[in-house]
Design a protein around this motif. Structure first.
Motif, PDB file in Angstrom:
ATOM      1  N   ALA A 263     -80.944 -46.635 -54.443  1.00 47.21           N
ATOM      2  CA  ALA A 263     -81.830 -45.529 -54.840  1.00 47.21           C
ATOM      3  C   ALA A 263     -83.035 -45.410 -53.907  1.00 47.21           C
ATOM      4  O   ALA A 263     -83.839 -44.488 -54.037  1.00 47.21           O
ATOM      5  CB  ALA A 263     -82.322 -45.731 -56.277  1.00 47.21           C
ATOM      6  N   GLY A 264     -83.136 -46.300 -52.968  1.00 46.77           N
ATOM      7  CA  GLY A 264     -84.310 -46.328 -52.064  1.00 46.77           C
ATOM      8  C   GLY A 264     -84.204 -45.321 -50.935  1.00 46.77           C
ATOM      9  O   GLY A 264     -83.280 -44.495 -50.889  1.00 46.77           O
TER      10      GLY A 264
ATOM     11  N   SER B 105     -89.137 -49.861 -56.624  1.00 41.72           N
ATOM     12  CA  SER B 105     -89.994 -49.126 -55.682  1.00 41.72           C
ATOM     13  C   SER B 105     -89.507 -47.704 -55.475  1.00 41.72           C
ATOM     14  O   SER B 105     -89.842 -47.059 -54.488  1.00 41.72           O
ATOM     15  CB  SER B 105     -90.001 -49.865 -54.341  1.00 41.72           C
ATOM     16  N   THR B 106     -88.680 -47.210 -56.411  1.00 42.21           N
ATOM     17  CA  THR B 106     -88.243 -45.815 -56.274  1.00 42.21           C
ATOM     18  C   THR B 106     -87.884 -45.284 -57.652  1.00 42.21           C
ATOM     19  O   THR B 106     -88.113 -45.952 -58.663  1.00 42.21           O
ATOM     20  CB  THR B 106     -87.046 -45.702 -55.301  1.00 42.21           C
TER      21      THR B 106
ATOM     22  N   VAL C  33     -72.638 -53.136 -49.586  1.00 40.42           N
ATOM     23  CA  VAL C  33     -73.709 -52.860 -48.617  1.00 40.42           C
ATOM     24  C   VAL C  33     -75.006 -53.283 -49.299  1.00 40.42           C
ATOM     25  O   VAL C  33     -75.368 -52.735 -50.339  1.00 40.42           O
ATOM     26  CB  VAL C  33     -73.769 -51.368 -48.229  1.00 40.42           C
ATOM     27  N   HIS C  34     -75.661 -54.288 -48.742  1.00 40.23           N
ATOM     28  CA  HIS C  34     -76.802 -54.915 -49.425  1.00 40.23           C
ATOM     29  C   HIS C  34     -78.127 -54.475 -48.801  1.00 40.23           C
ATOM     30  O   HIS C  34     -78.527 -54.958 -47.743  1.00 40.23           O
ATOM     31  CB  HIS C  34     -76.651 -56.437 -49.333  1.00 40.23           C
ATOM     32  N   LEU C  35     -78.769 -53.528 -49.498  1.00 43.40           N
ATOM     33  CA  LEU C  35     -80.054 -52.998 -49.027  1.00 43.40           C
ATOM     34  C   LEU C  35     -81.218 -53.474 -49.892  1.00 43.40           C
ATOM     35  O   LEU C  35     -82.367 -53.393 -49.495  1.00 43.40           O
ATOM     36  CB  LEU C  35     -80.043 -51.458 -49.067  1.00 43.40           C
TER      37      LEU C  35
ATOM     38  N   LYS D 227     -84.745 -32.697 -49.855  1.00 46.82           N
ATOM     39  CA  LYS D 227     -84.703 -33.130 -51.272  1.00 46.82           C
ATOM     40  C   LYS D 227     -84.786 -34.637 -51.458  1.00 46.82           C
ATOM     41  O   LYS D 227     -85.053 -35.131 -52.551  1.00 46.82           O
ATOM     42  CB  LYS D 227     -83.407 -32.620 -51.921  1.00 46.82           C
ATOM     43  N   ILE D 228     -84.500 -35.381 -50.372  1.00 45.63           N
ATOM     44  CA  ILE D 228     -84.650 -36.845 -50.465  1.00 45.63           C
ATOM     45  C   ILE D 228     -85.439 -37.305 -49.243  1.00 45.63           C
ATOM     46  O   ILE D 228     -85.409 -36.670 -48.191  1.00 45.63           O
ATOM     47  CB  ILE D 228     -83.302 -37.595 -50.551  1.00 45.63           C
ATOM     48  N   GLY D 229     -86.162 -38.413 -49.437  1.00 46.80           N
ATOM     49  CA  GLY D 229     -86.985 -38.917 -48.336  1.00 46.80           C
ATOM     50  C   GLY D 229     -87.685 -40.179 -48.761  1.00 46.80           C
ATOM     51  O   GLY D 229     -87.331 -40.774 -49.788  1.00 46.80           O
TER      52      GLY D 229
END
Ligand code: WQD
Length: 337
Positions: free
Chosen positions: A8-9, A34-35, A77-79, A186-188
Motif C-alpha cells: 500500500a506504500g 505509513s500509508t 515481493v518484500h517491500l 491518483k497515486i503517489g
C-alpha cells in the motif's frame, strides 16, 4: 498469486498497479503504518481490477501463515519496512525489529510452505560512501546508518538462506532515488509531516507550504557543489520488479541488481528541471551539509538491462511533471475515510 508486503506504500502501490495491468493475481499485506488503504482503492480504480488485501504486521506469524494456507503463492515481493534514514538513527530498535524480525518471520513462513521465489526491496544506501561513480553491483558495501544496516543485514541473511538451500531464487533490487508518480495523478508519495526527501520538499515549496527550499550544502566535489543522485521514476522502478519476477525462474539463485537510470542529477539541476517542467519558480537557500549525506551516488544499470531486459525509460522531466501533478491533485495526500 504474488504476495506483495508493504504493497500500500509509495513503491508498493505503483508495483501493484503494474502487476494488475500485467494480469497477475496480487495479494497485499500491509499494516498501514505509513500509508492509507486509499492508495489501493485507487489502484483498483485505475486498473479496473481487484486485489486481495490483509491488514496486519508481518510479525504476526499466525496471520501470515493463514494467508499462505488460503492462497497458492508463487512468489513474494518484500517491500514492507521503515525507510527514513534520520528516524532510524533515533529509533534503531524499532528499525531492527520492524525490518529484520519481520523479514525473518516472512522467510520462515515461506520456507514452511515451500515458497522460495523472493524479491527484496533494497537500497543504494548499502553502498555507503562510494569511492567512484557509476556504481556496479560488485562495489563494496557498508552501512552508514541503522536503516542502511537493516538493508545490508537482510541481503546477507538472504545469501545465507540461499547457500543453505539452493532451491531458493532470490533477486535483490537496489533502488536509487525513486521519485515521480503514476501519470493519472491518483497515486503517489503520501506526505508524512515534514518530508525528508528532496522531491517532496520541492513540491511543498511549489504548493506554497514553505517559502524556499533548503539546499544542504553547495561545497561538495560535484558539478555545481550540490549533492548528485540517480533519480528514477517510480513507474520505471515498478516495471523493474515485473521483469525481476518474470526472470526469477530463469536467472535462478541469488542475484543483485541496481535499479537506477545511470544518470546523476544535482540538487540544483533537479530544481531547474522542475522549474522548466512546471513553470513554477523554486526559491532556495544554501545551508550547511546534512550529516551523513554523500556527495555523489549514481548507478550503472547495465546488469539489469542485460539480465532482466529492463531499462528506465522516463526522463527527469516526466518525474518532475508527474510528482507535481500528484501533489497538486492531492494536497493532503490520501484522504482517509
Ligand atoms: C537527495 C539530495 C540531499 C532534501 C534517501 C535515503 C535512501 C532512499 C532515498 C530509501 C541530497 C539534498 C534533500 C532537502 C536538499 N530512501 N536535499 N534539501 O538522502 O539521497 O536518499 O532517500 O530507500 O535510502 O538515504 O535522498 O532526497 O533525502 O536527498 O538539499 O530538503 O537532496 O542533501 O544531496 P538521499 P534525499
Amino acid at each position: 498469486m504474488i504476495l506483495v508486503t508493504g504493497g500500500a506504500g509509495f513503491i508498493g502501490s505503483h508495483l501493484c498497479l503494474e502487476m494488475l495491468n500485467e494480469g497477475h493475481d496480487v495479494i497485499v499485506v500491509d499494516h498501514l503504518f505509513s500509508t492509507k488503504k486509499e492508495s489501493l482503492n485507487r489502484v483498483e480504480e485505475i486498473t479496473g481490477k481487484t486485489l486481495t488485501f490483509y491488514r496486519f504486521n508481518l510479525l504476526d506469524r499466525s496471520k501470515l501463515e493463514q494467508v499462505f494456507k488460503n492462497h497458492s503463492i508463487e512468489a513474494v515481493v518484500h517491500l514492507a519496512g521503515f525507510k527514513a534514514v534520520s528516524e532510524s538513527v533515533s529509533l534503531p530498535l524499532s528499525y531492527y525489529n520492524n525490518n529484520l524480525n519481520a523479514t525473518l518471520v516472512l522467510l520462515e513462513v515461506m520456507s514452511h510452505f515451500n515458497v522460495k521465489n523472493f524479491i527484496f526491496s533494497s537500497s543504494a544506501t548499502v553502498y555507503g560512501k562510494p569511492t567512484s561513480n557509476p556504481i556496479t553491483e560488485d562495489f563494496p558495501t557498508s552501512a552508514i546508518n541503522p536503516y542502511g544496516r537493516t538493508k545490508l543485514m537482510i541481503e546477507e541473511i538472504l545469501h545465507d538462506v540461499w547457500t543453505s538451500d539452493l532451491t531458493w531464487n532470490i533477486s535483490i533490487l537496489r533502488y536509487f532515488n525513486p521519485i515521480g508518480a503514476h501519470p493519472s495523478g491518483k497515486i503517489g508519495e503520501s506526505p508524512n509531516g515534514i518530508p525528508n526527501n528532496l522531491m517532496p520538499f520541492i513540491t511543498d515549496v511549489a504548493m506554497g507550504q514553505y517559502k524556499e527550499l533548503v539546499v544542504f550544502g553547495d561545497n561538495y566535489p560535484t558539478i555545481d557543489g550540490t549533492g548528485v543522485r540517480d533519480y528514477i521514476h517510480v513507474v520505471d522502478l515498478a516495471r523493474g520488479h515485473l521483469k525481476a519476477l518474470e526472470k526469477i525462474t530463469v536467472e535462478k539463485g541469488y542475484n543483485i541488481y541496481n535499479l537506477g537510470t545511470g544518470e546523476g542529477y544535482s540538487v540544483l539541476q533537479l530544481v531547474q528541471a522542475f522549474e522548466e517542467s512546471t513553470g513554477i519558480p523554486i526559491p532556495y537557500k544554501i545551508m550547511a551539509r546534512r550529516p551523513g549525506d554523500i556527495a555523489e551516488c549514481y548507478s550503472d544499470p547495465t546488469k539489469a538491462e542485460n539480465q532482466l531486459g529492463w531499462r528506465a525509460e522516463k526522463t527527469i522531466y516526466d518525474m518532475c511533471k508527474d510528482s507535481w501533478r500528484w501533489r497538486q491533485d492531492n494536497p493532503e495526500g490520501y484522504t482517509s475515510f
